[in-house]
Design a protein around this motif. Structure first.
Motif, mmCIF file in Angstrom:
data_model
loop_
_atom_site.group_PDB
_atom_site.id
_atom_site.type_symbol
_atom_site.label_atom_id
_atom_site.label_comp_id
_atom_site.label_asym_id
_atom_site.label_seq_id
_atom_site.Cartn_x
_atom_site.Cartn_y
_atom_site.Cartn_z
ATOM 1 N N TRP A 20 0.648 -1.367 0.093
ATOM 2 C CA TRP A 20 0.053 0.173 0.141
ATOM 3 C C TRP A 20 0.661 0.247 0.076
ATOM 4 O O TRP A 20 1.608 1.577 0.745
ATOM 5 C CB TRP A 20 -1.130 0.310 1.184
ATOM 6 N N ASP A 21 0.644 2.581 -0.590
ATOM 7 C CA ASP A 21 0.984 3.349 -0.834
ATOM 8 C C ASP A 21 1.136 4.294 0.249
ATOM 9 O O ASP A 21 2.155 4.698 1.256
ATOM 10 C CB ASP A 21 0.482 3.690 -1.800
ATOM 11 N N CYS B 92 -14.391 2.117 -6.546
ATOM 12 C CA CYS B 92 -14.179 3.391 -5.494
ATOM 13 C C CYS B 92 -14.997 3.844 -5.473
ATOM 14 O O CYS B 92 -14.993 4.276 -4.008
ATOM 15 C CB CYS B 92 -12.966 3.763 -7.016
ATOM 16 N N TYR C 204 -8.313 10.101 -12.109
ATOM 17 C CA TYR C 204 -8.079 8.499 -11.876
ATOM 18 C C TYR C 204 -6.965 8.044 -13.104
ATOM 19 O O TYR C 204 -6.864 9.020 -13.918
ATOM 20 C CB TYR C 204 -9.326 7.278 -12.951
ATOM 21 N N ASP C 205 -5.736 7.469 -12.727
ATOM 22 C CA ASP C 205 -4.663 6.782 -13.514
ATOM 23 C C ASP C 205 -4.762 5.492 -13.589
ATOM 24 O O ASP C 205 -4.536 4.982 -13.079
ATOM 25 C CB ASP C 205 -3.601 7.768 -12.687
ATOM 26 N N THR D 66 -8.724 2.676 0.705
ATOM 27 C CA THR D 66 -8.803 3.882 0.743
ATOM 28 C C THR D 66 -8.409 4.531 1.781
ATOM 29 O O THR D 66 -8.692 3.580 2.807
ATOM 30 C CB THR D 66 -10.965 3.627 -0.083
ATOM 31 N N GLN E 77 -8.182 8.949 -1.029
ATOM 32 C CA GLN E 77 -7.140 8.399 -2.107
ATOM 33 C C GLN E 77 -7.281 6.753 -2.248
ATOM 34 O O GLN E 77 -8.488 6.256 -1.536
ATOM 35 C CB GLN E 77 -6.110 8.552 -1.659
ATOM 36 N N GLN F 237 -6.382 3.089 -3.565
ATOM 37 C CA GLN F 237 -5.075 1.973 -4.667
ATOM 38 C C GLN F 237 -6.276 0.727 -4.890
ATOM 39 O O GLN F 237 -6.536 -0.077 -4.140
ATOM 40 C CB GLN F 237 -3.838 1.953 -3.317
ATOM 41 N N GLN G 281 -5.006 -2.753 -5.894
ATOM 42 C CA GLN G 281 -4.400 -3.993 -6.492
ATOM 43 C C GLN G 281 -4.447 -5.330 -7.182
ATOM 44 O O GLN G 281 -5.372 -5.784 -6.760
ATOM 45 C CB GLN G 281 -3.462 -4.218 -5.594
ATOM 46 N N THR H 209 0.090 -2.640 -8.603
ATOM 47 C CA THR H 209 -0.909 -1.424 -8.428
ATOM 48 C C THR H 209 -1.876 -1.496 -9.970
ATOM 49 O O THR H 209 -1.053 -1.441 -10.804
ATOM 50 C CB THR H 209 -0.682 -0.187 -7.889
ATOM 51 N N ARG I 124 -4.401 4.031 -8.968
ATOM 52 C CA ARG I 124 -4.799 5.176 -8.241
ATOM 53 C C ARG I 124 -5.574 6.028 -8.569
ATOM 54 O O ARG I 124 -5.891 6.610 -9.877
ATOM 55 C CB ARG I 124 -3.453 5.339 -7.850
ATOM 56 N N THR J 35 -7.557 9.928 -6.890
ATOM 57 C CA THR J 35 -8.430 10.992 -5.788
ATOM 58 C C THR J 35 -8.746 11.648 -6.400
ATOM 59 O O THR J 35 -9.792 12.269 -7.375
ATOM 60 C CB THR J 35 -6.368 11.670 -5.965
#
Length: 152
Positions: free
Chosen positions: A7-8, A39, A71-72, A87, A101, A103, A105, A112, A115, A117
């Motif tokens: 996790w980030d 999300c 969204y990435d 989250t 935020q 993530q 996986q 990942t 990601r 936000t």
């Protein structure tokens, strides 16, 4: 064998998702809109875990709504794969704005896939106009913020 999540940020709220054929688009991977839906599901489930539900929102005539979303999309997921969404609430001004935020996986390799936000704003449900967060929001959401507040 599944990999442990990387996790980030520490201690995310997590929700598992299984990829099935209804999630797949014409290119053969999970459609981006499915990630957005995941999300939404994870964010709302986190709110419920913080003991804030739709009835509370109605009673308080207040809601946190998405003002901006980024969204990435990093990697794809495919039928039969298991994923986990983490989250966090990462910022709050304690007045109008919060940040969440995400993530996502893939469980098998810990990669990942996404990601994201969200910038959320407090609104009055009866008219959709911005309003200060009620004390219940400040307390329940505020206790979950994992980063120091930032300027919005």
């Amino acid at each position: 064998m599944p990999q442990a999540p990387n996790w980030d940020r520490p201690a995310p709220f997590t929700m598992d998702f299984s990829v099935n054929s209804s999630h797949i688009d014409g290119i053969g991977h999970v459609n981006n809109a499915v990630y957005v839906d995941w999300c939404q599901q994870a964010g709302w489930s986190h709110s419920l875990a913080l003991d804030l539900n739709l009835e509370d929102y109605r009673r308080l005539d207040a809601a946190m709504v998405i003002r901006r979303a980024d969204y990435d999309y990093i990697l794809s997921a495919y039928v039969g794969q298991e994923c986990v969404m983490g989250t966090w609430l990462t910022a709050s001004d304690g007045k109008l704005i919060m940040e969440r935020q995400f993530q996502l996986q893939r469980k098998i390799d810990g990669k990942t896939l996404l990601r994201a936000t969200w910038q959320l704003v407090s609104v009055r449900m009866s008219n959709g106009k911005p309003r200060r967060m009620p004390p219940e929001f400040i307390h329940r959401y505020g206790q979950a913020v994992v980063s120091t507040p930032q300027q919005f």
